[in-house]
Design an enzyme around this catalytic site. Structure first.
Site, PDB file in Angstrom:
ATOM      1  N   ASP A   1       0.810  -1.216   0.000  1.00 44.74           N
ATOM      2  CA  ASP A   1       0.000   0.000   0.000  1.00 44.74           C
ATOM      3  C   ASP A   1       0.845   1.269   0.000  1.00 44.74           C
ATOM      4  O   ASP A   1       0.329   2.360  -0.237  1.00 44.74           O
ATOM      5  CB  ASP A   1      -0.959  -0.005   1.198  1.00 44.74           C
ATOM      6  CG  ASP A   1      -2.027  -1.097   1.065  1.00 44.74           C
ATOM      7  OD1 ASP A   1      -1.930  -1.902   0.126  1.00 44.74           O
ATOM      8  OD2 ASP A   1      -2.949  -1.136   1.901  1.00 44.74           O
TER       9      ASP A   1
ATOM     10  N   GLY B   1     -12.363  26.917 -38.031  1.00 39.85           N
ATOM     11  CA  GLY B   1     -13.539  26.999 -38.897  1.00 39.85           C
ATOM     12  C   GLY B   1     -13.267  26.797 -40.374  1.00 39.85           C
ATOM     13  O   GLY B   1     -13.849  25.911 -41.010  1.00 39.85           O
TER      14      GLY B   1
ATOM     15  N   ASP C   1     -15.039  34.285 -35.797  1.00 40.58           N
ATOM     16  CA  ASP C   1     -14.310  33.052 -36.089  1.00 40.58           C
ATOM     17  C   ASP C   1     -14.766  31.907 -35.187  1.00 40.58           C
ATOM     18  O   ASP C   1     -14.450  30.756 -35.426  1.00 40.58           O
ATOM     19  CB  ASP C   1     -12.811  33.275 -35.926  1.00 40.58           C
ATOM     20  CG  ASP C   1     -12.471  33.708 -34.520  1.00 40.58           C
ATOM     21  OD1 ASP C   1     -12.780  34.858 -34.163  1.00 40.58           O
ATOM     22  OD2 ASP C   1     -11.936  32.882 -33.763  1.00 40.58           O
TER      23      ASP C   1
HETATM   24  S1  SF4 Z   1      -2.115  -7.100  -2.500  1.00 46.30           S
HETATM   25 FE1  SF4 Z   1      -3.497  -5.340  -2.525  1.00 46.30          FE
HETATM   26  S2  SF4 Z   1      -3.900  -4.917  -0.360  1.00 46.30           S
HETATM   27 FE2  SF4 Z   1      -2.064  -6.222  -0.447  1.00 46.30          FE
HETATM   28  S3  SF4 Z   1      -0.345  -4.831  -0.459  1.00 46.30           S
HETATM   29 FE3  SF4 Z   1      -0.828  -5.274  -2.576  1.00 46.30          FE
HETATM   30  S4  SF4 Z   1      -2.231  -3.616  -3.147  1.00 46.30           S
HETATM   31 FE4  SF4 Z   1      -2.169  -3.647  -0.922  1.00 46.30          FE
END
Ligand code: SF4
Lengths: 511, 427
Positions: free
Chosen positions: A36, A411, A276
Site C-alpha cells: 500500500d 472553422g 471566427d
Molecule cells: S495485494 Fe493489494 S492490499 Fe495487499 S499490499 Fe498489494 S495492493 Fe495492498
C-alpha cells in the site's frame, strides 16, 4: 465482486491521505501491508511533491497476523510521533487492516499521546477515495473546530474556503483565483482548508460568517456540519465559467450582506462572440468527470461556447442526483457509472466531436480519434502544469476557452475538408493542422461503434455510388447519417439506397 | 548493529559480510506489481487479481495510465456483500471470469492472483482455479498464485507466477541435456542470448516464461537451469523438484557478468574454452568498449541502494567492478544467499549489506553517507532530489532491457544520466 480494469477513484484511505498531505502539522498512521506504500508515488510523482506525504504505514506481513499486528501499530504511532512531532495525528486502517480488526483508534488512544489523535473509519469495501477524503476532512473539522471562537461581527465580512486538497484538479490554482475574487468583492478569508491548513487553523473556523465550498465532493460533509453547528451558511455555486462566476459573486455578496459588485470580466464572452468562433456552434460534446466539474462543464459548453451537450455523466455516485438534474436540462441520458468500459461505449455511441473528461476519457478519445480536453480528476502528472492554469473565476473561464477550443479544427479548415473530401491529405483521421503531424499519425481512421449501435444493414441495400457519397460525410456524423438514411428507406419501403435517397433523407431529417 | 567489526575471513568479497537487518516501515511494492510486465511478456495470458480497490489502484498507479492499450489484467474487487457472505464468492468469481473470457476470447491462460484481502478472508483461490480450469474444458488453463503484500515483495510476484507455471510444464521425454533460462527477459535480450548459445553449439535453449502460455518448455532430468533474475527462489525450487539442475552463476548484468553467466552454461554443456572464447569475446570486447565513456562519469562516485527489486546486489556488483562506482549500502528486500553466492563473492568488501528495511532509519543513514547517487523507489526519489541528492528510480531497472552484452552500456547509462543532468542544469 466488480470487475475493474481502470478505476476513477482509489480506496477511501487514499482520500484520507489527500487530506493529510494537503494539511500542515498532521501525521497519518495507516495500518496497512507494504504494497500500500505505492500511494506515496501519487504525491511524489504525479503532484511532484518535494517531500514525502506525512504518512507512516505499519507494513505488517503474514507472519505478523495474530497478536503482533496491534503491537506493530502501537510502535508505528510512537515512532512517528517521536520522529515527526506532529500537532495532531490521524489513524486508520486500509482494506486489509480493516479485516483484521485491530481497532487503530482504540490502540492509539490507549497510548496516551500528548497530542490529539483522530481516528477515521473508512469502510474500504463500500466506499471510495472522494468519500474517504470528505469523511476525513469532516472528522478533522469536528475534532478541531472550537465552539468558543467568536464569530466576526464587525468590519469586512469573513469566510472560510473549504475543499481544496492534494491531487485535486487545479485546486492549487483555483484558490488563488477565488481568493482574489473574494478580495475584490470585499470579503476577507479566515481559513483555507484543508490545503495549507494546520489543526490549529481548523480550530479558528468558527470565526467566519459563512463558508465558500469549492469542491462539494471533498468539503460537502464538513460544510453541512458547520452549517448545523456553527450556523455558517455555505455557497452552492461553483465558480467555473463566466455565468457561474457571476452567480457565485452574487451569492457571496448576498451571504456577506454586500451589494453585488461590478467585476472584471473574462475574455471568454467576446472570444465566443467573435465571428471566427461561429464554427463552434452546435459542436457535439460529451462530458464526463466528477460531478462538480462535469455539471459546470456542461453549462459552459452549452451557454458560453454554444456547443451541444450530447452526453453527461459522472463517476461520483454520491452526487448522481445533481448530475441527473443537469442532464435533464440538456435533454440527455445521465451516465452514472464508475466502469470506464461503459463510458467508452457511451462515447462511441454518442459520436461527439469533442470529449471533455478525465485522463481515462482522454485515452478513449484518442483511440476513437476524437479531440479531447481534460476537465476533472483523477489526475495525471500533466494536470499539474508549471504555469498557473485555474478552472475557476474569470481567468479560469479564459483557460477553459483556450483548452477546449484548442483541440478542435479551425472553422475554415473544417470547411475546406468538407469541400474537398477526396483530397488524400484530408482523410478521416486528419487532425487540425495546428496540432502538427504527430497528431495526424496517431489519429484513427474510423470510429469504433459497439455492435448494437452500428448494426450494419445488408450491404446490397446501398448502391456503390451512394456508399461512396456517404464516405464524403465527415466521419463523426457518418454513422448517424447512415442510420437515418436507413430508417428513412425503411419507412418509405425503399429496396435500395441511391444518392437521391441519401439526400432525401438528409433533407427529411434536417427539417 | 551497523558498526559491526570487520570479520577476519578468507572468503572473497561480501560472502561472509554482516547483514544489517531492521524492522520498520518497508517502502516497497507488493508482488501484484509483477503483473505490469508479466502481462506484456506472456501474450496470451490474463491476470485477474481478486482483491480490493487498493489492489486495482496499485496496478493502475504502477502501470501508469500511459499503457492504456486494453491491458491483459483486471481486478475483481471484493465488496461488502462478498465479505458478509451474502454473495457466494465462488459464484461471483464464475460470473466475473465468464464476462472476462467473453470479452477476450484470445486468452489461453488465466491467472487468478491472490491479494492480502483474499488471503486474510481465506478465499481458496487455488480450489477456485481448479474448478474454473475444469469448467473451461481445456480451452483456457486457469492457475493460481499469490501476489499479496503480506506474502510477497515486488519481484517475488514473478517468482510466484513462474512457480505456478512449473507444474504445467510437460515432462521431458528424455534426459538429453537442455538449457532453460528462467526469469522474464526482454525479447531482444532473449534473441541475443540464443545467438550466443548457438555459437557455442548449445541449441536446445528454452525460456520460462515463454512468450505464449501454451509454449511451456519441457522439464526433466536433463534440464540445466540458468537463472536470469535473482528473485526466483521458489521457481528454482519447483524446477529442481522436477529434476532440473541449477547452474550457479552471477546474473547477466555487464560485460563481465554476462560472460560469467554464459560460462556457467558453457561449462555445464562441455563447451571448450576456445569455442566459448570464439563465441563471446567479440561481444564482450564491444560491451567493455561501450562502457569506457560511461566509466568517466561514474568511476569513484558513491552509491546508496534502497531495497526494491532484489536486483540491488547484482547492480552494485556491476557498477563497482565494471564502471568503478563505490557502493556504500546495498539494500535488498530479501537476501537469498544460495542464488546470490557468486554475486556476493564479487561485491567490494566494504559495502554495507542490509536486508529488509526501516525506511526512516535507512533515510537517516543515506543522509549521513551523502552518496553521489541513490537508487530508490518512486515514493522516495523526488523528496531525495529536493534534499539535494541525485537519484535513479529502481523500477526502471526492471522495465528496461539491461541484461546481456549489448545492454551493458544502457544499464550504466541509466545511472550516468541523472549525474550528467545534475551537472548540466544551471537553474
Ligand atoms: S495485494 Fe493489494 S492490499 Fe495487499 S499490499 Fe498489494 S495492493 Fe495492498
Amino acid at each position: 465482486m466488480q470487475l475493474a480494469v481502470w478505476t476513477y477513484e482509489g480506496p477511501p484511505h487514499v482520500g484520507a491521505m489527500r487530506i493529510a498531505d494537503a494539511m500542515r502539522g498532521l501525521h497519518y498512521v495507516l495500518h496497512a501491508p507494504q504494497g500500500d506504500t505505492y500511494a506515496d508515488l501519487l504525491f511524489t510523482m504525479i503532484q511532484r511533491n518535494e517531500r514525502r506525504p506525512p504518512v507512516t504505514y505499519t507494513t505488517f506481513q503474514a507472519r505478523d497476523l495474530g497478536s503482533d499486528t496491534a503491537d506493530l501499530f502501537r510502535r508505528a504511532v510512537l515512532d512517528s510521533h517521536a520522529r515527526f512531532k506532529p500537532e495532531a495525528m490521524l489513524v486508520g486502517a486500509s482494506c486489509t487492516a480493516e479485516l483484521i480488526q485491530d481497532d487503530p483508534g482504540g490502540l492509539a488512544k490507549s497510548l496516551g499521546l500528548p497530542i490529539p489523535v483522530v481516528a477515521v473509519e473508512l469502510p474500504a469495501y463500500q466506499k471510495k477515495e472522494n468519500w474517504g477524503a470528505a469523511e476525513t476532512f469532516y472528522q478533522l473539522v469536528r475534532a478541531f473546530a472550537r465552539r468558543d471562537v467568536a464569530k466576526r461581527t464587525e468590519g469586512r465580512p469573513l469566510c472560510n474556503i473549504l475543499g481544496p486538497c492534494s491531487l485535486g484538479f487545479r485546486h492549487r490554482d483555483d484558490i488563488i483565483e477565488v481568493q482574489n475574487l473574494l478580495a475584490s468583492i470585499g470579503v476577507d478569508v479566515n481559513v483555507v482548508a484543508p490545503l495549507g491548513a494546520s489543526p490549529t487553523d481548523l480550530s479558528r473556523l468558527g470565526a467566519a460568517q459563512f463558508n465558500v465550498v469549492l469542491y462539494p465532493e471533498i468539503a460537502g460533509t464538513a460544510a453541512a456540519w458547520l452549517q448545523r453547528n456553527f450556523a455558517q451558511p455555505a455557497t452552492r455555486v461553483v465558480p467555473i465559467g463566466v455565468g457561474a462566476t457571476r452567480d457565485f459573486i452574487a451569492e457571496v455578496a448576498q451571504l456577506a450582506g454586500l451589494p453585488v459588485p461590478h467585476t472584471t470580466e473574462s475574455r471568454l464572452p467576446w472570444y465566443s462572440r467573435s465571428v471566427d468562433s461561429t464554427y463552434l456552434t452546435g459542436k457535439r460534446v460529451f462530458i464526463f468527470g466528477d460531478a462538480t466539474h462535469a455539471i459546470a462543464a456542461a453549462r459552459v459548453a452549452s451557454e458560453e461556447l454554444g456547443f451541444q451537450v450530447v452526453g453527461l455523466g459522472t463517476y461520483s455516485r454520491e452526487f448522481a442526483r445533481d448530475v441527473r438534474e443537469a442532464a435533464a436540462k440538456y435533454g440527455v441520458e445521465p451516465l452514472i457509472t464508475d466502469d470506464y468500459l461503459d463510458v467508452e461505449a457511451a462515447i462511441a455511441a454518442a459520436q461527439p466531436e469533442l470529449v471533455l473528461g478525465t485522463q481515462m476519457e482522454r485515452h478513449v478519445a484518442k483511440r476513437l480519434g476524437v479531440p479531447c480536453a481534460v476537465i476533472s480528476a483523477p489526475v495525471h502528472v500533466q494536470d499539474f502544469p508549471a504555469r498557473r492554469s485555474p478552472q475557476m473565476g474569470m481567468e479560469g473561464a479564459n483557460v477553459l476557452f483556450d483548452t477546449w477550443v484548442h483541440p478542435l479544427m479551425m472553422g475554415l479548415e473544417e470547411h475546406l475538408i468538407g469541400m474537398f473530401r477526396e483530397d488524400f491529405e484530408f482523410h478521416d483521421g486528419a487532425a487540425p493542422s495546428h496540432l502538427g503531424h504527430a497528431a495526424t499519425a496517431a489519429a484513427r481512421p474510423e470510429v469504433v461503434v459497439p455492435l448494437s449501435v452500428a448494426e450494419e444493414a445488408p450491404a446490397e441495400l446501398w448502391t456503390a455510388e451512394a456508399e461512396r457519397e456517404l464516405k464524403k460525410i465527415p466521419f463523426f456524423v457518418r454513422g448517424k447519417a447512415r442510420r437515418n438514411t436507413e430508417r428513412f428507406a425503411q419507412e418509405r419501403g425503399l429496396r435500395s439506397i441511391n444518392v437521391e435517397a441519401l439526400y432525401d433523407a438528409k433533407a427529411h431529417y434536417s427539417r | 548493529m551497523s558498526a559491526a567489526s570487520p570479520i577476519l575471513s578468507s572468503a572473497p568479497g561480501c560472502t561472509d559480510a554482516p547483514v544489517l537487518r531492521q524492522r520498520g516501515q518497508r517502502e516497497v511494492f507488493c508482488g501484484l506489481t509483477g503483473i505490469v510486465w508479466l502481462h506484456r511478456k506472456i501474450q496470451d495470458a490474463f491476470f485477474l487479481v481478486v482483491g480490493s480497490r487498493t489492489c486495482a489502484h496499485l496496478l493502475q498507479s504502477a502501470a501508469g495510465v500511459m499503457i492504456f492499450a486494453e491491458p491483459r489484467f483486471a481486478t475483481a474487487i471484493l465488496d461488502e456483500r462478498d465479505l458478509a457472505g451474502l454473495a457466494d464468492a465462488n459464484d461471483e468469481l464464475d460470473r466475473v471470469v465468464a464476462r472476462l473470457l467473453e470479452r477476450r476470447p484470445d486468452i489461453r491462460m488465466l491467472f487468478l492472483v491472490g491479494s492480502c484481502p483474499s488471503e486474510v478472508i481465506k478465499l481458496d483461490l487455488s480450489r477456485a482455479a481448479q474448478r474454473l480450469d475444469r469448467a473451461g474444458n481445456g480451452d483456457v488453463r486457469v492457475l493460481y498464485y499469490s501476489g499479496s503484500g503480506i506474502e510477497t515483495t515486488f519481484t517475488e510476484g514473478e517468482d510466484a507466477c513462474l512457480a505456478a507455471l512449473v507444474p504445467e510444464m510437460p515432462a521431458a521425454t528424455d534426459s538429453k541435456p537442455s538449457l532453460l533460462i528462467v526469469g522474464s527477459l526482454a525479447e531482444v535480450v532473449e534473441d541475443q542470448m540464443l545467438r550466443l548459445f548457438s555459437a557455442m553449439g548449445i541449441d536446445d535453449v528454452r525460456f520460462l516464461p515463454p512468450r505464449r502460455a501454451r509454449d511451456l518448455p519441457p522439464v526433466g532430468r536433463g534440464t540445466r537451469m540458468l537463472l536470469a533474475q535473482p528473485f526466483l527462489a521458489n521457481t528454482a525450487r519447483a524446477l529442481e523438484a522436477r529434476g532440473a539442475t541449477h547452474l550457479p552463476a552471477v546474473f547477466p548484468l555487464g560485460a563481465e557478468g554476462t560472460t560469467l553467466w554464459l560460462r556457467a552454461a558453457a561449462d555445464a554443456f562441455g563447451v571448450s574454452p576456445a569455442r566459448f572464447h570464439d563465441a563471446t569475446s567479440a561481444a564482450e570486447d564491444r560491451a567493455r568498449r561501450s562502457l569506457a565513456p560511461l566509466r568517466e562519469t561514474l568511476a569513484g562516485k558513491t552509491l546508496f541502494l534502497f531495497p526494491d527489486s532484489q536486483m540491488e546486489i547484482s547492480l552494485a556488483r556491476f557498477l563497482a567492478r565494471e564502471v568503478g562506482m563505490i557502493p556504500i549500502e546495498v539494500g535488498t528486500p530479501y537476501l537469498h544467499r544460495s542464488h546470490l553466492g557468486p554475486e556476493l563473492a564479487l561485491l567490494p568488501r566494504d559495502s554495507r549489506l542490509s536486508e529488509g528495511q526501516d525506511v526512516e532509519l535507512q533515510l537517516d543513514r543515506c543522509r549521513d553517507a551523502q552518496p553521489d547517487l541513490v537508487l530508490c523507489g518512486l515514493g522516495l526519489a523526488n523528496p531525495l532530489e529536493a534534499e539535494g541528492f541525485t537519484t535513479k528510480w529502481s523500477i526502471e531497472t526492471v522495465f528496461t532491457p539491461i541484461q546481456g552484452y549489448n545492454q551493458a552500456a544502457d544499464l550504466a547509462e541509466l545511472f550516468a544520466r541523472p549525474l550528467r543532468r545534475r551537472a548540466r542544469l544551471m537553474v
